[in-house]
Design a protein around this motif. Structure first.
Motif, PDB file in Angstrom:
ATOM      1  N   HIS A 111       5.345  -2.273  -6.666  1.00 16.22           N
ATOM      2  CA  HIS A 111       4.353  -1.334  -6.157  1.00 16.22           C
ATOM      3  C   HIS A 111       4.998   0.026  -5.930  1.00 16.22           C
ATOM      4  O   HIS A 111       6.071   0.137  -5.331  1.00 16.22           O
ATOM      5  N   PHE A 112       4.324   1.047  -6.411  1.00 16.06           N
ATOM      6  CA  PHE A 112       4.738   2.434  -6.217  1.00 16.06           C
ATOM      7  C   PHE A 112       6.174   2.614  -6.709  1.00 16.06           C
ATOM      8  O   PHE A 112       6.478   2.319  -7.849  1.00 16.06           O
ATOM      9  N   TYR A 119       0.817  -1.208   0.000  1.00 15.97           N
ATOM     10  CA  TYR A 119       0.000   0.000   0.000  1.00 15.97           C
ATOM     11  C   TYR A 119       0.854   1.263   0.000  1.00 15.97           C
ATOM     12  O   TYR A 119       2.045   1.246   0.284  1.00 15.97           O
ATOM     13  N   ASN A 120       0.201   2.361  -0.260  1.00 14.30           N
ATOM     14  CA  ASN A 120       0.884   3.634  -0.442  1.00 14.30           C
ATOM     15  C   ASN A 120       1.323   4.219   0.906  1.00 14.30           C
ATOM     16  O   ASN A 120       0.497   4.451   1.778  1.00 14.30           O
ATOM     17  N   PHE A 121       2.618   4.433   1.079  1.00 16.42           N
ATOM     18  CA  PHE A 121       3.084   5.139   2.270  1.00 16.42           C
ATOM     19  C   PHE A 121       3.903   6.372   1.874  1.00 16.42           C
ATOM     20  O   PHE A 121       4.776   6.813   2.626  1.00 16.42           O
ATOM     21  N   ASN A 122       3.634   6.931   0.693  1.00 15.04           N
ATOM     22  CA  ASN A 122       4.364   8.124   0.272  1.00 15.04           C
ATOM     23  C   ASN A 122       4.344   9.164   1.393  1.00 15.04           C
ATOM     24  O   ASN A 122       3.304   9.436   1.985  1.00 15.04           O
ATOM     25  N   TYR A 123       5.509   9.729   1.686  1.00 13.61           N
ATOM     26  CA  TYR A 123       5.601  10.648   2.820  1.00 13.61           C
ATOM     27  C   TYR A 123       4.803  11.920   2.604  1.00 13.61           C
ATOM     28  O   TYR A 123       4.482  12.640   3.554  1.00 13.61           O
ATOM     29  N   THR A 163       0.162  -6.193   4.997  1.00 13.94           N
ATOM     30  CA  THR A 163       1.400  -5.763   5.641  1.00 13.94           C
ATOM     31  C   THR A 163       1.886  -6.815   6.632  1.00 13.94           C
ATOM     32  O   THR A 163       2.974  -6.695   7.192  1.00 13.94           O
ATOM     33  N   ALA A 164       1.087  -7.873   6.810  1.00 18.68           N
ATOM     34  CA  ALA A 164       1.460  -8.971   7.708  1.00 18.68           C
ATOM     35  C   ALA A 164       1.643 -10.285   6.974  1.00 18.68           C
ATOM     36  O   ALA A 164       2.435 -11.134   7.396  1.00 18.68           O
ATOM     37  N   GLU A 165       0.929 -10.460   5.872  1.00 18.96           N
ATOM     38  CA  GLU A 165       0.798 -11.790   5.272  1.00 18.96           C
ATOM     39  C   GLU A 165       2.104 -12.332   4.702  1.00 18.96           C
ATOM     40  O   GLU A 165       2.266 -13.547   4.563  1.00 18.96           O
ATOM     41  N   TRP A 166       3.047 -11.470   4.390  1.00 21.01           N
ATOM     42  CA  TRP A 166       4.333 -11.909   3.855  1.00 21.01           C
ATOM     43  C   TRP A 166       5.280 -12.389   4.949  1.00 21.01           C
ATOM     44  O   TRP A 166       6.285 -13.045   4.668  1.00 21.01           O
ATOM     45  N   GLN A 167       4.960 -12.074   6.203  1.00 21.45           N
ATOM     46  CA  GLN A 167       5.917 -12.286   7.281  1.00 21.45           C
ATOM     47  C   GLN A 167       6.271 -13.763   7.495  1.00 21.45           C
ATOM     48  O   GLN A 167       7.439 -14.111   7.695  1.00 21.45           O
TER      49      GLN A 167
END
Length: 663
Positions: free
Chosen positions: A130-131, A94-98, A172-176
């Motif tokens: 992504h992004f 997902y987008n976390f652009n500052y 944000t968790a599923e890859w862990q």
């Protein structure tokens, strides 16, 4: 659409070469929209100022992977260079652009500020494809080597103490889990939350990351992938500098802007493989062959045990996880059963000392909604009481112990499983799941052959009927049973989850309803719920669905969990397809459901049985074909049998103890 994306990529590349002042960028970013919220802007600017006062801020770093592709990272770390710091790592699609391009100000940096204040470095990265991150996207951001390389890179920075902890919810968790199984140097702990779509195969579950349930497609990924699977997207030149990225981030956050879609109608499109195409969505891994990625794309065409599922980012039960884990789940999430199965599996298979460092928290909420619990938490339509919990204190206490090495005595009193029991609306604790001492209790389906609708004669009894009076119903895939609440995630405007009164659904003749007598005393059901049913059909393949329901004395009927079984897979997902023959009756054991619910005295236990739950699950068109490439369905005449010969049953897990609260 493709031409538009290509033109935008060229425009971005050209813009990077232009030197623009911050003032010019700020002015340009405000053009074409209304004035930003001044209060929001002031608040965000204040947080950013506080962050910059205590942190070294490094944004738009491009970190090379072993194949040369670069993943974009933002790093926030305390300014005091005399110390080395543990790292909290958040990786996301997902987008976390500052920069908040829409409002012309900084994104909310509260999480970053909080971490730095607590003495942590905080690293955010975007998944491959992504992004600003390079490469081609596949679900969960494979290859797994990316996660390994990323953790190794950050743990070896001169400012790092060498320990990395992972945290995040959903994607944000599923890859862990998959990455943890590769044992990257520096990985000290994981905190996956709402992580069901990272679980491939474990125990009886072959969900392959929530793609299937019982061999039926869980349709949540179809609308989700519209915003995630772009393979043709804006890209920057490989030689772009960090300063160029920082500057252009104020023009382009690269977020996709999709046309609004009425997903209630969109999900109905046939063939299923063309649903995204029908709304003019992007090509990608859902239906299209993607030779450039390890799994090859074309997810909708795979069977539950297709080899492609084992080449991506999913975790499977042959992949050893050997790091401490704190797992967050919720009863109305899409995949609490497989999540708990992973938790138990890791406890059993990790090295003994690490196996003893696995903990779980199970809330009564929807997907990733832990912190949205209130003094009166409403999940769907049902109040489950005060379900609040101090998750920040727990997670930072965990990180302080495993990343900083603090002897904070957290584990001295921390229960292995902290779970919320609905009905009594209390947090409870156990050292196992299901709770120690839990016992199986079996109810049998029975009727006079007219269990259709709530007005029918279907009952749940403690002894099976002696003779078979099968309940018959018609399943028309062109008019499926609509989903109504449930244990769901991510289905846009087509479906809302949670506990919802099912009585209006139970007016349909294609739903069989079986209800127990009112309970004479309260009963806690915490653990697996197994449904075994004997079925016949005039079609070679069809589905069986079931919901478990808590019926209140006033008639309200709140769903607890639900599942489905595509009958061609009834003998197992690694076995040959099993077709049905007219006139024959088949035993079908559905994938276990699970919950923690206290049935008060006077309440009743109910199940609904049918052959569809749409669009929660895709429709079986009853042809015996691929299903995904078909446009016409066949009506099925299905029967549920129950007798001493055909003991269709519901087995619940009962905890026989006085309910005890634990806050």
């Amino acid at each position: 659409m493709h031409r538009t994306h290509r033109s935008l990529a060229v425009a971005i590349a050209a813009t990077i070469a232009v030197t623009s002042s911050p003032l010019a960028l700020s002015s340009a970013s405000a053009q074409g929209r209304g004035q930003p919220d001044s209060q929001l802007r002031a608040r965000r600017d204040s947080i950013e100022s506080a962050l910059e006062s205590i942190a070294i801020v490094e944004r738009k770093l491009m970190i090379p992977m072993r194949d040369g592709k670069r993943m974009q990272a933002d790093v926030y770390r305390p300014k005091d260079a005399s110390k080395k710091y543990p790292i909290i790592f958040v990786r996301t699609p997902y987008n976390f652009n500052y920069w908040d391009v829409q409002n012309g100000t900084y994104r909310d940096m509260s999480a970053e500020l909080d971490a730095v204040k607590r003495g942590y470095a905080y690293v955010e990265m975007n998944e491959r494809g992504h992004f600003f991150s390079e490469g081609n996207y596949d679900i969960l951001g494979p290859p797994l080597s990316d996660g390994y390389d990323e953790i190794k890179w950050m743990s070896t920075r001169p400012w790092s103490n060498g320990k990395v902890g992972l945290i995040g919810c959903s994607s944000t968790a599923e890859w862990q889990s998959g990455v943890a199984s590769t044992a990257p140097p520096g990985l000290a702990t994981i905190i996956p939350q709402g992580f069901g779509a990272g679980v491939g195969r474990v125990g009886p579950y072959y969900e392959q990351g929530n793609w299937y349930r019982g061999g039926a497609v869980q349709m949540l990924f179809i609308d989700w992938l519209v915003g995630e699977q772009n393979q043709l997207r804006p890209m920057f030149p490989a030689n772009a500098s960090q300063q160029a990225f920082l500057r252009e981030a104020k023009y382009f956050d690269l977020a996709q802007r999709s046309v609004p879609v009425d997903w209630t109608n969109a999900f109905e499109h046939l063939p299923e493989m063309d649903i995204i195409k029908a709304i003019d969505g992007p090509r990608g891994i859902f239906a299209d062959s993607m030779p450039g990625i390890a799994t090859g794309g074309a997810m909708i065409k795979r069977a539950p045990n297709d080899p492609a599922w084992y080449r991506g980012g999913l975790w499977h039960d042959n992949m050893k996880i050997n790091v401490p884990g704190l797992y967050f789940m919720s009863w109305y999430d899409v995949s609490v059963g497989p999540n708990l199965a992973e938790f138990n599996h890791v406890r059993k298979t990790a090295d003994p000392a690490i196996g003893n460092q696995q903990y779980a928290v199970i809330a009564p909420t929807l997907h990733c909604s832990y912190k949205r619990a209130t003094e009166n938490t409403i999940v769907g339509e049902r109040s489950v009481g005060d379900a609040r919990y101090d998750y920040d204190a727990l997670t930072y206490g965990w990180f302080d112990h495993f990343l900083k090495g603090e002897n904070n005595h957290l584990l001295d009193t921390m229960p292995k499983v902290r779970y919320y029991t609905m009905g009594i609306n209390k947090w409870q604790t156990s050292d196992t799941w299901p709770p120690r001492g839990a016992q199986a209790m079996t109810f049998y389906l029975s009727s006079g052959g007219q269990a259709n609708t709530l007005s029918g004669d279907g009952v749940l009894t403690l002894t099976p009927p002696t003779t078979d009076a099968p309940d018959n119903f018609v399943y028309d895939p062109m008019h499926p049973v609509p989903s109504h609440g449930g244990n769901v995630c991510c289905q846009a405007n087509a479906l809302s989850g949670g506990a919802v009164d099912q009585r209006q659904m139970e007016e349909r003749p294609d739903i069989l309803v079986y209800t127990s007598e009112p309970l004479k005393e309260g009963m806690e059901v915490s653990g697996p719920i197994d449904f075994t049913v004997y079925v016949s059909s005039d079609r070679k393949d069809t589905d069986i669905t079931v919901k478990v329901i808590d019926v209140y004395p006033d008639g309200r009927a709140y769903n607890l969990d639900e599942t489905i079984q595509r009958l061609r897979y009834r003998n197992g997902y690694d076995k040959p397809l099993a077709w049905m023959e007219p006139g024959k009756t088949y035993k079908v054991a559905l994938q276990p459901m699970t919950t923690s619910n206290y049935f008060e005295a006077g309440h009743r236990i109910r199940i609904e049985v049918s052959s569809s739950n749409f669009p929660r699950f895709d429709r079986n068109l009853n042809t015996g074909g691929h299903n995904y490439d078909e446009t016409q369905g066949l009506v099925a005449h299905n029967s549920v049998h129950h007798s001493a010969q055909y003991p269709s049953s519901l087995k619940i897990t009962v905890v026989k103890k006085a309910p005890s609260a634990d806050r």
